[in-house]
Every structure is written in structure tokens, then in C-alpha cells.
Design a protein around this motif. Structure first.
Motif, short mmCIF file in Angstrom:
data_model
loop_
_atom_site.label_atom_id
_atom_site.label_comp_id
_atom_site.label_asym_id
_atom_site.label_seq_id
_atom_site.Cartn_x
_atom_site.Cartn_y
_atom_site.Cartn_z
N ALA A 80 5.02 11.71 3.43
CA ALA A 80 4.29 12.05 4.66
C ALA A 80 2.79 11.80 4.50
O ALA A 80 2.12 11.37 5.45
N THR A 81 2.25 12.05 3.30
CA THR A 81 0.83 11.79 3.06
C THR A 81 0.53 10.31 3.15
O THR A 81 -0.46 9.88 3.76
N ARG A 88 -0.55 11.00 -9.76
CA ARG A 88 0.80 11.37 -9.37
C ARG A 88 1.13 10.74 -8.02
O ARG A 88 0.25 10.39 -7.25
N ALA A 89 2.42 10.61 -7.77
CA ALA A 89 2.86 10.05 -6.49
C ALA A 89 2.49 10.99 -5.35
O ALA A 89 2.65 12.21 -5.46
N ALA A 132 0.83 -1.21 0.00
CA ALA A 132 0.00 0.00 0.00
C ALA A 132 0.86 1.26 0.00
O ALA A 132 0.55 2.25 -0.68
N PHE A 133 1.97 1.25 0.75
CA PHE A 133 2.84 2.42 0.81
C PHE A 133 3.43 2.74 -0.56
O PHE A 133 3.41 3.88 -1.01
N ASP A 134 3.94 1.71 -1.26
CA ASP A 134 4.53 1.98 -2.56
C ASP A 134 3.48 2.38 -3.58
O ASP A 134 3.74 3.19 -4.47
N ALA A 148 -6.93 12.46 -2.72
CA ALA A 148 -7.68 11.96 -3.86
C ALA A 148 -6.89 10.87 -4.56
O ALA A 148 -5.67 10.89 -4.58
N ALA A 149 -7.61 9.91 -5.15
CA ALA A 149 -6.94 8.81 -5.82
C ALA A 149 -6.36 9.23 -7.16
O ALA A 149 -5.46 8.60 -7.67
N ALA A 150 -6.87 10.28 -7.75
CA ALA A 150 -6.36 10.75 -9.04
C ALA A 150 -6.22 12.26 -8.98
O ALA A 150 -6.90 12.95 -8.24
N PRO A 151 -5.28 12.83 -9.76
CA PRO A 151 -5.05 14.27 -9.68
C PRO A 151 -6.19 15.10 -10.26
O PRO A 151 -6.24 16.30 -10.04
N THR A 152 -7.08 14.53 -11.02
CA THR A 152 -8.16 15.31 -11.61
C THR A 152 -9.41 14.46 -11.69
O THR A 152 -9.32 13.25 -11.76
#
Length: 553
Positions: free
Chosen positions: A395-396, A390-391, A378-380, A466-470
Motif C-alpha cells: 500500500a505504501t 526493508r521492504a 519502481a514498484f518492485d 524513508a529510503a532506509a530504516p535508520t
């Protein structure tokens, strides 16, 4: 140890100075060094180590040339019984400098190995001399004093083993930044047995050396030593074959799902970092690394069109995706050396509250390796850049893991990962086809460690990114499966229908040709007048070129 830390350089420098202090007294004219014994023993040890350095001889012997690494320690232990400490230390010098070094930086490692052996042999000779080894061995017609001769031989072998273990633990602490307790754990226990056998062989060699038959008779001891070295070389080749097998499977997964390239290697590396913090035994670390690397091998049984689908999965496709842990377990079930890794491959998508798959295990029912791999996975997934998102900052990702600890993830594993990141940082440059990539060795500390990010207060702990940037396009199929399915906040959460058991899912390589067409128009083709305009898109896409964002109108 590509970039040797300053603490390690200082530690190696101190070891070199100590080794020089042990060996140099034998070079003084007043030392009356027995060069008639020092030179033959030193040459014998160097000749024993030389075949491993000669690549031509290694090819002639079919790759079974001796690998060094302790198989000829009886020569050094014999010198510890026969000679004073400073002279005995000199016998290790030529062979240690000629010994084969597998990893870089080769020069630093060779210097370290030489200093380590000189100190160990000098200490062993000091203990043996204090117990009267030279008198107990006899000389010429005088028979050795048995069983008393066993005492200095055993004491010198124990001292030799102890010094090597202490020095090894120190270099691991300074070079790899491993906690001291973890660095020294198990070192003495793993090497004591082999060194005890080497001590007996060294005693036999020393007795023959001092007998009426002379040093030539001692050469007969080399035969069993060479046999043991050959056995070790065979083990080394088998282990290399294991590594090649693992690498081939990982590359196959990366080729099939190129968006996650390098993900498997990074999960293996993060899993080992967690294990180090938990204090796992060394012999389990390699198996855990294999578990992390192979956790997604079951994707080979999932149709490529589903893995590369640029849109949300249908319930039918989701059920197929969720079979990949079972596919992976079936693929590796016959590979005996994987051990506990097989259970981790099967259960790495289980969740602590029982809401995971494939079997809905909860709490301690989930194997320990699977709980480690779940956190690393999950972290990677959150910190890697994909085509559809985007990655996230380290910290997030850490804040998200801590928020879900106790429900999805084991809190112990999450805490261990946080400690490892604070200690080592995190890099995402490891790929499956890099020959130097080793998940077992932690990456160098970088500016991406979570400590600094937390200090800046960039992300509140309860925030779900958010799971996606847009939101202009739906997330790619990966967002609801594999790694990110275990991450709260990812789209399309797992909610399989209780009336459709996985046993009835269609074969992954023969999906129903009508299923995509029945569901595909809903998200991509709102107009009811053109139901077939978008359904054939998976077949229209080039098989090796994923659909770019927005490719479906």
C-alpha cells in the motif's frame, strides 16, 4: 495453474460432462457406429501424438519429435467429415489422453484438453453432417462433389476453430482470472488461418479414405502433416533457446549484484500484469516480459565495486551508473527477437516530465514498453527487502506511485498496476534460476494486495517513506541509481552536472584509481588526519561478499 481455482475446476467439470454426453451415444448398440472407420482413425491420431510423448524417440530425432499442439488436427477434421458427431468425438479420445503436457498440473490439463477436443470435433461433425459432407465426399467409384465439398469442409474447420477459441477463453478467464474481453481477444484470429489449412488437409484425407484406393491412400496425407509438425518443433526449440539466453543474462546480473536477486523476474511479471490490464495484444506480452527481465542487463558493464558500494555514490560513479541503460541496449541490439524490448531497456529510466536519463525524453516520446517497465521497476524496488532497507508495504508503494503519476510515471500504467494488484495480489518469491518461474503468468492472489491495506488506512497518499530504516548509516549505493532512482523519496536524487557530459565518462571497466580516494574520505572519515584509512576499503572487501552495514568505521 499450479493450484487450480474453484471456478476453473467447475468449468473443467462442465466441459467433461458435455464431452461425455457427446461421445457416449456412439457406444450404444443401437447407434450402429462405424467401428471400421472409428478405430483406424482413433489409432492413427494416437500414433501421431505418441512420438511427442516418447522421450527416447525425441532424443533419437535430435529433439525434433512432433510436439502435437494441432499439427495432426487434419485427422480429426477428416473424421468430422466422415462420421456422425458422437463417433467422430471418439476418434479424438485416445490421442488426447496420450498427448504431451508441458506444464503442471499435468493430469488436470490432460483431462481439460481431452474434453475440449471431443467437444470441438463433435461440433465440427454436426455442422459438416448438416451440410451433407458424407454425400459430397462420394464413395468408391463415385467422384466427390467438387466444389460443393469445400463448403462442409470449410464450415467444419471454422466450427472446430471457434469452439476451441471459446473454450480456451473460458479457461483463461476462470483459471488465470483474466478479464473476459482480454481472454478472448485475438484467439480466433490467430488460429483461424492454421485451422483453415488443416481443414483442407482433412478434406483431402477424407476424399482419399472414401475413394476406390481405400484408407491406405489417406496415409499419404501424413507426410505434409509431419513436415508441418517438424517445422513447429523447430520453432519450439528456437523459442526454448531464446528463453535460455534470457535466463543466462538475468543470472549473470543477479550474480554480479546479489542484493537485487530475483528483481528482474519480478519486474517482468509485474510488467505483464500491467499489460493485461491495458488490454495489450497477446503477441506483445512475451516481448514485454523480456523487456522487464532484461531492463538491468547493462549492469554487466558497470564495475562491481560501484554496484556493491556500501555508501553514497560520487558524481563520477553516478555518471557511470547512469550509462547502464545504454550498455544494456548495446548488449541486446543484435538480438532480433527482442523487438520493442530493446527500446524499453534503453529508456526505462526516462521520466514523464523529462527529468530522467539517458536522453531526457518526456511524455509520449518515451516508448510504451519503457513506461510500463518504469512503473514495474519502481514498484518492485520499493517492495523488495534489500541489505540497506526493508521492504515497504504494498500500500505504501502504491501510494507513492500514485503521488508521482503524471510527473515521473505514466498515470495509465500506475492505474493498471493498481488494478492488477487488487485482482492478483503480489508475491516476491520469483527468482531468475527457478525453471518454473514465468513472469507472463500472474502470481496467486495473496494477502498483500493493496485493497486490504488501503482499507486499513495505514498510509496517507502523500507520505514519502524513508529510503532506509535508520539514519545511523548512509544508504547503500543502490539507493541513488538503477531502480530506486526513479522513486521520489529515495536519497541522492539524480542531478548530473551539465558541464560533464556522459560521453566523457571514464570506461566502466577502467575507473580512475584516484577518483574514489578523492571523495571517499568525506562521508566515512571525518578526521583529516587519516585520509587513507578508508579509501582502500573497496579493494579490501572480498569480491563475493558485500560489506556488511557499518563495515566502514
Amino acid at each position: 495453474m499450479k493450484a487450480t481455482p474453484r471456478a476453473a475446476r467447475v468449468y473443467i467439470g462442465c466441459a467433461v460432462l458435455a464431452a461425455a454426453a457427446c461421445a457416449l451415444p456412439a457406444l450404444r448398440p443401437a447407434a450402429h457406429t462405424a467401428w471400421g472407420a472409428v478405430v483406424p482413425l482413433a489409432a492413427l491420431y494416437a500414433l501421431c501424438e505418441l512420438p511427442a510423448r516418447c522421450r527416447l524417440l525425441d532424443r533419437v530425432l535430435g529433439g525434433t519429435a512432433p510436439m502435437g499442439a494441432g499439427s495432426f488436427f487434419p485427422v480429426l477434421l477428416a473424421s468430422a467429415l466422415l462420421l456422425p458427431p458422437s463417433a467422430a468425438a471418439l476418434t479424438a479420445l485416445p490421442g488426447a489422453l496420450l498427448a504431451r503436457v508441458e506444464q503442471r498440473p499435468a493430469g488436470v490439463r490432460r483431462v481439460w484438453r481431452t474434453a475440449q477436443l471431443l467437444l470441438a470435433v463433435a461440433a465440427a461433425a454436426l455442422v459438416a453432417g448438416a451440410l451433407g459432407s458424407r454425400e459430397a465426399l462420394g464413395k468408391g467409384p463415385h467422384a466427390p462433389d467438387f466444389p460443393y465439398a469445400l463448403l462442409p469442409a470449410a464450415a467444419s474447420a471454422l466450427t472446430f476453430c471457434l469452439v476451441l477459441a471459446v473454450l480456451d477463453g473460458g479457461i483463461r478467464t476462470t483459471a488465470e482470472q483474466i478479464p473476459p474481453r482480454t481472454a478472448w481477444r485475438g484467439l480466433l484470429g490467430r488460429t483461424l488461418g492454421p485451422h483453415a489449412v488443416h481443414g483442407l488437409a482433412g478434406l483431402m484425407m477424407a476424399v482419399l479414405w472414401r475413394s476406390a484406393y481405400g484408407p491406405v491412400a489417406a496415409l499419404f496425407v501424413l507426410l505434409p502433416m509431419y513436415i508441418s509438425c517438424w517445422v513447429f518443433a523447430q520453432y519450439h526449440r528456437e523459442r526454448a533457446a531464446h528463453q535460455a539466453t534470457i535466463r543466462a543474462l538475468v543470472q549473470a546480473v543477479d550474480i554480479k549484484d546479489r542484493y537485487t536477486r530475483g528483481h528482474s523476474e519480478r519486474v517482468g511479471r509485474a510488467s505483464v500484469l500491467i499489460a493485461h490490464e491495458l488490454g495489450m495484444a497477446e503477441e506483445r506480452l512475451e516481448i514485454l516480459r523480456f523487456a522487464g527481465i532484461l531492463h538491468d542487463v547493462g549492469k554487466l558493464g558497470v564495475p562491481t565495486r560501484i554496484l556493491r558500494k556500501d555508501g553514497p555514490l560520487t558524481p563520477e560513479e553516478r555518471r557511470i551508473i547512469e550509462l547502464h541503460p545504454e550498455y544494456g541496449h548495446e548488449m541486446v541490439r543484435g538480438i532480433g527477437f527482442l523487438g520493442e524490448a530493446r527500446a524499453a531497456i534503453l529508456h526505462h529510466h526516462e521520466k514523464l516530465d523529462g527529468s530522467g536519463y539517458p536522453y531526457g525524453l518526456s511524455g509520449e516520446q518515451i516508448p510504451e514498453f519503457a513506461r510500463v517497465v518504469a512503473v514495474a521497476d519502481a514498484f518492485d524496488a520499493m517492495t523488495s527487502t534489500r541489505s540497506y532497507s526493508r521492504a515497504r508495504p504494498v500500500a505504501t508503494a502504491v501510494a507513492e506511485l500514485e503521488r508521482c503519476a503524471g510527473t515521473h510515471f505514466d498515470p495509465r500504467m500506475v492505474a493498471a498496476l493498481v488494478q492488477a494488484l487488487d485482482r492478483h495480489g503480489w508475491q516476491t518469491s520469483v527468482t531468475a534460476d527457478e525453471p518454473g518461474a514465468r513472469a507472463g503468468a500472474s502470481g496467486p492472489a495473496g494477502p498483500s494486495g493493496p485493497g486490504a491495506a488501503r482499507a486499513a488506512g495505514s498510509v496517507p497518499p502523500a507520505r514519502v517513506p524513508a529510503a532506509a530504516p535508520t539514519t545511523a548509516r548512509p544508504p547503500r549505493a543502490d539507493a541513488g541509481r538503477a531502480t530506486t532512482a526513479d522513486v521520489p523519496g529515495a536519497t541522492a536524487p539524480h542531478a548530473p552536472s551539465p558541464t560533464a557530459p556522459r560521453a566523457t565518462a571514464p570506461a566502466p571497466h577502467a575507473p580512475s584509481p584516484t577518483a574514489p580516494r578523492a571523495t571517499a574520505p568525506a562521508p566515512h572519515a571525518p578526521s583529516p588526519t587519516a585520509p587513507h584509512a578508508t579509501a582502500p576499503a573497496p579493494h579490501a572487501t572480498a569480491p563475493h561478499a558485500p560489506v556488511p552495514p557499518g563495515g566502514r568505521a
